[in-house]
Design an enzyme around this catalytic site. Structure first.
Site, mmCIF file in Angstrom:
data_model
loop_
_atom_site.group_PDB
_atom_site.id
_atom_site.type_symbol
_atom_site.label_atom_id
_atom_site.label_comp_id
_atom_site.label_asym_id
_atom_site.label_seq_id
_atom_site.Cartn_x
_atom_site.Cartn_y
_atom_site.Cartn_z
ATOM 1 N N ASP A 142 0.813 -1.226 0.000
ATOM 2 C CA ASP A 142 0.000 0.000 0.000
ATOM 3 C C ASP A 142 0.843 1.271 0.000
ATOM 4 O O ASP A 142 0.344 2.338 -0.350
ATOM 5 C CB ASP A 142 -0.920 0.013 1.221
ATOM 6 C CG ASP A 142 -2.000 -1.051 1.130
ATOM 7 O OD1 ASP A 142 -2.340 -1.445 -0.007
ATOM 8 O OD2 ASP A 142 -2.489 -1.493 2.176
ATOM 9 N N MET A 186 -5.738 -2.877 -5.461
ATOM 10 C CA MET A 186 -5.780 -2.771 -4.001
ATOM 11 C C MET A 186 -5.463 -1.348 -3.520
ATOM 12 O O MET A 186 -4.857 -0.558 -4.239
ATOM 13 C CB MET A 186 -4.816 -3.768 -3.378
ATOM 14 C CG MET A 186 -5.351 -5.196 -3.344
ATOM 15 S SD MET A 186 -4.154 -6.326 -2.554
ATOM 16 C CE MET A 186 -5.164 -7.811 -2.372
ATOM 17 N N GLY A 187 -5.804 -1.076 -2.283
ATOM 18 C CA GLY A 187 -5.566 0.239 -1.688
ATOM 19 C C GLY A 187 -6.820 0.716 -0.978
ATOM 20 O O GLY A 187 -7.740 1.193 -1.608
ATOM 21 N N GLU A 242 -9.832 -0.091 -4.951
ATOM 22 C CA GLU A 242 -10.918 -0.765 -4.218
ATOM 23 C C GLU A 242 -11.545 0.167 -3.176
ATOM 24 O O GLU A 242 -12.701 0.013 -2.818
ATOM 25 C CB GLU A 242 -10.376 -2.007 -3.502
ATOM 26 C CG GLU A 242 -9.299 -1.695 -2.456
ATOM 27 C CD GLU A 242 -8.841 -2.904 -1.633
ATOM 28 O OE1 GLU A 242 -9.508 -3.949 -1.644
ATOM 29 O OE2 GLU A 242 -7.794 -2.780 -0.967
ATOM 30 N N GLN A 296 -1.604 -9.272 -7.395
ATOM 31 C CA GLN A 296 -0.740 -8.088 -7.396
ATOM 32 C C GLN A 296 0.204 -8.033 -6.202
ATOM 33 O O GLN A 296 1.201 -7.331 -6.250
ATOM 34 C CB GLN A 296 -1.599 -6.820 -7.443
ATOM 35 C CG GLN A 296 -2.420 -6.577 -6.198
ATOM 36 C CD GLN A 296 -3.597 -5.634 -6.412
ATOM 37 O OE1 GLN A 296 -3.415 -4.473 -6.688
ATOM 38 N NE2 GLN A 296 -4.815 -6.162 -6.307
#
Lengths: 417, 417
Positions: A142, A186-187, A242, A296
């Site tokens: 992240d 993602m995140g 996301e 990922q």
């Protein structure tokens, strides 16, 4: 007071794994095994919970060649956890275990929640006059740890995302019938990963739109823009985090009712499918939603060598600084400003600077409309994805490290402290 | 009659792209550009529809260095189509265009539907006494073409799938809380791709269960087995083909109501999410569904060098056989039986052997329970994923071919035929 402190070392991994977290593990383990002051090198199963449960592995029993393969083995080789320590009870138990194994060096590899664990452990040991050096080793795809230029794990995930977006974008435009593709990345609260999709431009196939959690998501504005691009060029690739939310702070994925993890974070997912449906209904276009999911963060075959080297260095430096007397710090990276080319140096950061905090993408690195990154973001991210890894491949498939994980026997001391 | 036939050549790409379809393109284009008999090398935009619309590119105008980059550029560089030709009308138009550009060599790169197009074009040209050699160049990640040992495109997708499953499996087991992971893999009617997930065993992380379309899917039996494995080892990774159906022949994905493509195939998808939900409800376990989606067919960064070399060879051989007088054939691969190590040779297959037909995984290559592959499958698939590609990387990202795609001018003949 001399800086020399003799005793055992404990290493543990926490939080979501990355492609390179085990390179940090190798940095810690190799350096610790070679240090004369360190009597034993233990690894805890599943992060701090392995300490609570007294499930430690004796890493001195591992085959050095297998340990070296950790450099290209994704995911946390010792196991991970998402466990928020219960202060008094858990900390007392940790001290008990540290005394049992004479642990004088503790290295915890994780993100901002894990740095909070580090901080609490360090404070408790100090309060109880137990001499032990505690160093945090950063990791998170992240990239949201405060105080460090970037985090090991980010560069490899960014490389995976940019490469995959470039490839998918090539694939998406093969038919003349037109398509809109939504790639979910993602995140939860920051757009570092989603922004990295812009690097696909270096492969000639950038996304058309990028939406990050830093900017409230306006569905109407998005639909209008996506449709315009689709009509202009017969395709539109949208990279979306996301964690995007509307102006009321509600996740667009509407997954708020689902289960939460141990830290109380909501488990997101399914945004690509949801958003694809919205776009299909609004535009009538063919739409495909692709969720990069776990791929990922574990795609070690595409790990950035810069990231691998830095992850190893973070682990190695943690041990070296601890040996020199540092404690209560996290290893961090500082980028040399104005250097010709990319150059980062290690610095030591007080744990409370980063514990429980989150670093967002600066507003000025995102364009005014909030649907793409600026050049400053690209200049920041590009050096981190450079370098092709030289992993060991057998039979056309990756050769990962296989650790024996021999349970540590209770030592025959206690020695005095 | 001499085998010498002078004239232009037309190349086109059809159906779903692969990671290596452009390596076949390069094999055709390079060999054709070097052949004295071939006066011009044209590429049709979007497969056979580019011929119908008279949108041809003059590939002799391309920079040779860019053409060479096709060896590692995923997706169909000239564009693709899913178009079933309308027999009389379209075939007459094709003949018209062939005459306009004096096309005497036609190479069509595709799967079983495309071989049917080839067959029809070849028959029509013959019936009209138009001298032209028609050769099919196989490609499909699905590996379902009859008469050839395997298809270019399969090995790379298989390598991507096996590597990704190995990586995801490492990631999935990091927490001690347990998880069931469902990985959805392409394959409408055959399990070649899904079966390849078993190769993750060579990376030490095989899937636990494999479900392929060849075997009717029994949801109850699956749930029972998945739960047993999950209870035994605290994780279970299931590789499942998008095309699995129940004993009544209904797709488990229940996507039958959705849109169909130009050939009347149903567009599947969403199985991972659906099945995850079923498993979650039945077992109470944490479940994650991952759909490999387009990634598995365009992941050129992980293409098998064996596959790239064979894809190039298929294109090159197509031109060489056409020059020697062959027509109405598809390039196919024959594996040397009993050879020490893997060895495949090119053979020419009549188009009607493979047109519109589908090769399934032999029943004896699937275990009795229908939930895993046998060693024979693994022995078959493993050599195809071997070999690491040496693609060009710039800035840590792939450097794909950028073709100029200069529209072909109408030539100043017609010459007589």
């Amino acid at each position: 007071m001399s800086n020399k402190l003799k005793g055992a070392c404990l290493f543990a991994q926490s939080g979501g794994p990355t492609s390179v977290i085990n390179a940090s593990a190798y940095g810690v383990i190799k350096t610790a095994l070679e240090a004369p002051e360190i009597t034993k090198v233990y690894g805890a199963a599943h992060g701090i919970t392995g300490t609570l449960h007294d499930t430690l592995y004796d890493l001195g029993e591992e085959d050095p060649a297998e340990l070296k393969l950790l450099m290209n083995t994704p995911s946390s080789a010792l196991g991970s956890c998402r466990y928020k320590i219960k202060e008094e009870k858990d900390l007392a138990r940790i001290l008990e275990i540290f005394k049992k194994y004479d642990i004088r060096y503790f290295f915890y590899n994780g993100g901002n929640d894990s740095m909070d664990t580090c901080l609490k452990v360090e404070g408790f040991l100090q309060k109880n006059n137990y001499d032990c050096r505690v160093i945090g080793v950063p990791k998170t795809i992240d990239n949201d740890l405060l105080g460090t230029d970037h985090c090991p794990g980010y560069g490899s995930a960014a490389k995976y995302i940019a490469t995959s977006v470039a490839e998918v974008n090539r694939d998406a435009v093969v038919y003349d019938t037109g398509i809109i593709v939504i790639v979910e990345i993602m995140g939860r609260h920051s757009g570092w990963l989603t922004g990295a999709s812009a690097l696909a431009g270096f492969a000639g196939s950038p996304p058309d739109l990028i939406y990050m959690p830093e900017i409230p998501f306006d569905t109407e504005a998005f639909l209008k823009k996506a449709e315009r691009i689709y009509k202009e060029k017969n395709s539109c690739l949208v990279a979306v985090s996301e964690g995007i939310r509307d102006s009321d702070g509600c996740f667009i994925s509407e997954a708020k009712a689902s289960a939460t993890d141990g830290f109380g974070h909501e488990q997101l997912g399914g945004l690509a499918a949801r958003l694809s449906n919205t776009v299909k209904q609004a535009t009538g276009a063919k739409v495909r939603g692709i969720e990069l999911s776990l791929l990922q963060r574990c795609g070690a075959h595409l790990a950035s060598q810069t990231d691998i080297d830095e992850a190893f260095l973070a682990g190695k430096s943690a041990v070296e600084y601890a040996l020199s007397g540092e404690s209560g710090k996290m290893v961090a990276f500082e980028r040399a400003a104005g250097a010709a080319g990319y150059k980062c140096e290690i610095m030591m950061l007080p744990l409370d600077v980063c514990a429980n905090k989150e670093k967002k993408v600066p507003r000025e690195w995102i364009n005014e409309a909030g649907d793409y990154v600026e050049q400053a973001f690209i200049d920041y991210a590009l050096p981190l994805v450079r370098g092709e890894n030289t992993r060991t491949v057998e039979n056309g498939l990756p050769r990962f490290a296989n650790l024996k994980k021999i349970r540590a026997a209770a030592p025959s001391f206690p020695t005095g402290d």
